[in-house]
Design an enzyme around this catalytic site. Sequence first.
Site, PDB file in Angstrom:
ATOM      1  N   LYS A 121      -9.127  13.823  -2.750  1.00 12.50           N
ATOM      2  CA  LYS A 121      -8.372  12.621  -2.391  1.00 12.50           C
ATOM      3  C   LYS A 121      -6.930  13.035  -2.176  1.00 12.50           C
ATOM      4  O   LYS A 121      -6.472  14.043  -2.711  1.00 12.50           O
ATOM      5  CB  LYS A 121      -8.437  11.579  -3.518  1.00 12.50           C
ATOM      6  CG  LYS A 121      -8.281  10.152  -3.023  1.00 12.50           C
ATOM      7  CD  LYS A 121      -9.565   9.625  -2.408  1.00 12.50           C
ATOM      8  CE  LYS A 121      -9.422   8.208  -1.891  1.00 12.50           C
ATOM      9  NZ  LYS A 121     -10.733   7.651  -1.518  1.00 12.50           N
TER      10      LYS A 121
HETATM   11  P1  NAD Z   1      -6.812  -1.356   3.223  1.00 13.02           P
HETATM   12  O1  NAD Z   1      -5.441  -0.869   2.989  1.00 13.02           O
HETATM   13  O2  NAD Z   1      -7.358  -1.406   4.587  1.00 13.02           O
HETATM   14  O3  NAD Z   1      -7.023  -2.790   2.553  1.00 13.02           O
HETATM   15  C1  NAD Z   1      -6.674  -3.076   1.226  1.00 13.02           C
HETATM   16  C2  NAD Z   1      -6.679  -4.595   1.089  1.00 13.02           C
HETATM   17  O4  NAD Z   1      -6.497  -4.959  -0.276  1.00 13.02           O
HETATM   18  C3  NAD Z   1      -5.554  -5.274   1.882  1.00 13.02           C
HETATM   19  O5  NAD Z   1      -6.049  -6.450   2.460  1.00 13.02           O
HETATM   20  C4  NAD Z   1      -4.535  -5.609   0.788  1.00 13.02           C
HETATM   21  O6  NAD Z   1      -3.707  -6.687   1.160  1.00 13.02           O
HETATM   22  C5  NAD Z   1      -5.490  -5.976  -0.327  1.00 13.02           C
HETATM   23  N1  NAD Z   1      -4.913  -6.034  -1.655  1.00 13.02           N
HETATM   24  C6  NAD Z   1      -4.056  -5.187  -2.247  1.00 13.02           C
HETATM   25  N2  NAD Z   1      -3.744  -5.648  -3.482  1.00 13.02           N
HETATM   26  C7  NAD Z   1      -4.443  -6.797  -3.655  1.00 13.02           C
HETATM   27  C8  NAD Z   1      -4.560  -7.747  -4.705  1.00 13.02           C
HETATM   28  N3  NAD Z   1      -3.897  -7.583  -5.859  1.00 13.02           N
HETATM   29  N4  NAD Z   1      -5.369  -8.818  -4.531  1.00 13.02           N
HETATM   30  C9  NAD Z   1      -6.048  -8.987  -3.389  1.00 13.02           C
HETATM   31  N5  NAD Z   1      -5.986  -8.121  -2.370  1.00 13.02           N
HETATM   32  C10 NAD Z   1      -5.191  -7.042  -2.492  1.00 13.02           C
HETATM   33  O7  NAD Z   1      -7.754  -0.413   2.299  1.00 13.02           O
HETATM   34  P2  NAD Z   1      -9.322  -0.196   2.439  1.00 13.02           P
HETATM   35  O8  NAD Z   1      -9.552   1.036   3.211  1.00 13.02           O
HETATM   36  O9  NAD Z   1      -9.990  -1.470   2.821  1.00 13.02           O
HETATM   37  O10 NAD Z   1      -9.680   0.168   0.926  1.00 13.02           O
HETATM   38  C11 NAD Z   1      -9.967  -0.830  -0.053  1.00 13.02           C
HETATM   39  C12 NAD Z   1     -10.731  -0.190  -1.192  1.00 13.02           C
HETATM   40  O11 NAD Z   1     -11.933   0.402  -0.700  1.00 13.02           O
HETATM   41  C13 NAD Z   1      -9.997   0.944  -1.916  1.00 13.02           C
HETATM   42  O12 NAD Z   1     -10.364   0.946  -3.267  1.00 13.02           O
HETATM   43  C14 NAD Z   1     -10.530   2.189  -1.237  1.00 13.02           C
HETATM   44  O13 NAD Z   1     -10.402   3.345  -2.030  1.00 13.02           O
HETATM   45  C15 NAD Z   1     -11.989   1.765  -1.082  1.00 13.02           C
HETATM   46  N6  NAD Z   1     -12.726   2.522  -0.066  1.00 13.02           N
HETATM   47  C16 NAD Z   1     -12.298   2.570   1.234  1.00 13.02           C
HETATM   48  C17 NAD Z   1     -13.043   3.255   2.170  1.00 13.02           C
HETATM   49  C18 NAD Z   1     -12.657   3.296   3.628  1.00 13.02           C
HETATM   50  O14 NAD Z   1     -13.460   3.805   4.419  1.00 13.02           O
HETATM   51  N7  NAD Z   1     -11.533   2.757   4.020  1.00 13.02           N
HETATM   52  C19 NAD Z   1     -14.221   3.918   1.782  1.00 13.02           C
HETATM   53  C20 NAD Z   1     -14.641   3.831   0.454  1.00 13.02           C
HETATM   54  C21 NAD Z   1     -13.883   3.123  -0.460  1.00 13.02           C
END
Ligand code: NAD
Length: 426
Positions: A121
């Site tokens: 990561k």
């Molecule tokens: P992103 O930055 O696209 O979206 C994150 C979202 O969470 C945004 O809408 C943000 O406004 C919101 N957020 C932040 N704090 C918040 C809160 N306190 N309450 C409500 N919403 C809140 O990120 P992402 O890629 O969608 O990742 C989200 C999660 O999924 C993370 O834990 C990431 O590690 C995990 N993840 C992502 C992927 C990927 O392919 N992008 C793959 C596996 C896991």
Amino acid sequence: MTIVDFPTTTSGIQGMAPGQQALDAARFQLAEAVRFLGLDDGLHRMLATPRRSLTVSVPVRREDGRMEVVQGYRVQHNLSRGPAKGGIRFHPDTDLAEVTALAMWMTWKCALVGIPYGGAKGGVAVDPATLTSRELERMTRRYANEIQPLIGPEKDIPAPDVGTDEQTMAWIMDTYSVNAGYSVPGVVTGKPTTLGGSLGRAGATSRGVQIAALAALGSADGRTVAVQGFGKVGALAAQYLADAGCRVVAVSDASGAIYSERLDVADVRAWASANGGVPGYPHADTIAHDELLELDVDVLVPAALEGVLTGANAHRVKARLIVEGANGPTTPEADLILADQGATIVPDILANAGGVIVSYLEWVQNTQAYSWSAHEVEIKLRDLMEGAFREVNTLAADRGLTLREAAHAIGVGRVAEAHRLRGLYP
Ligand code: NAD
């Protein structure tokens, strides 16, 4: 010599810095798997510590000429099953402990779904919303340059995570390629398709969340869903669950949460992208952030950050099924409380594995200089997700484990087996 503490109980996790809390949770889950598998203490120590951690200072020239310096990280947790793989996060609160926890979860996730990667990561402690596009590009390129000794298509392959996207990956690919002197598309995944990105990658994590949720639910018909986080994972997870026949009643992002008897998810997505977030969406009521987590729904999808379901609020969580789109949203205390309440949790390393599965498919296409159709990619994704779900479910049922315990037992077990077969050098 004691090089790490092995938390064996869930006490003391509340109240820590979020990154340390995530790392302690990850180590607690590892300790449980080690106990179940009967692994020895030396191997436990090895699995509890990352192979390589790099901290970099990233100087950024602001538009007004000032120079600022932000901290960046890249952690390779384990390399026993193949090159390291894992996203890059741009978030002001990210730190070395959080990145280490996320890298560890990547190791178990790749092993669980049977793709030949170790876990990694990366992160930069910055709020990308405070930078102009040119500042963001300069910072991303400098960070990519600083971590260049660690990354590469045969060594460590970054992908998008919180606060990063296809454009970030394009800049990293370009920076790496310019330094190498030739184009290296396989150095990152989650790129734009024009640069060798895979069809289906953008929605892959969310598609995986949908597949996992439906596998756990049996039938989607009219099941109510609340989704925390409306970013890359959460917005499309809500969409795909609605498409499958679920009734999405609440969604939230960092700036607010909304509720309605039946949200038109496509309309909310259009509103959120035009207005910078879900708050103010005209066909829904505003609710408090925490209220969303405690709604009386069939399915709760935390898809934002770690540590949102804790010992403090788990008693009030009414969802029967929790499908972890985010990494590490449930603390070990919350896990125990939710299990006592009869809730089923499809754990992060299974539920959100769709992203790394299609990242792997993208990397395979890049190494062959070939591309598959969206249909081929989706079939392969579905096959790996459903296979992993079945394996986890069967082990959990046979041995009386939670899905998280079973998923970790399988993932950690495969990594331990790789270490046994390879032996210890020298
Ligand atoms: P992103 O930055 O696209 O979206 C994150 C979202 O969470 C945004 O809408 C943000 O406004 C919101 N957020 C932040 N704090 C918040 C809160 N306190 N309450 C409500 N919403 C809140 O990120 P992402 O890629 O969608 O990742 C989200 C999660 O999924 C993370 O834990 C990431 O590690 C995990 N993840 C992502 C992927 C990927 O392919 N992008 C793959 C596996 C896991």
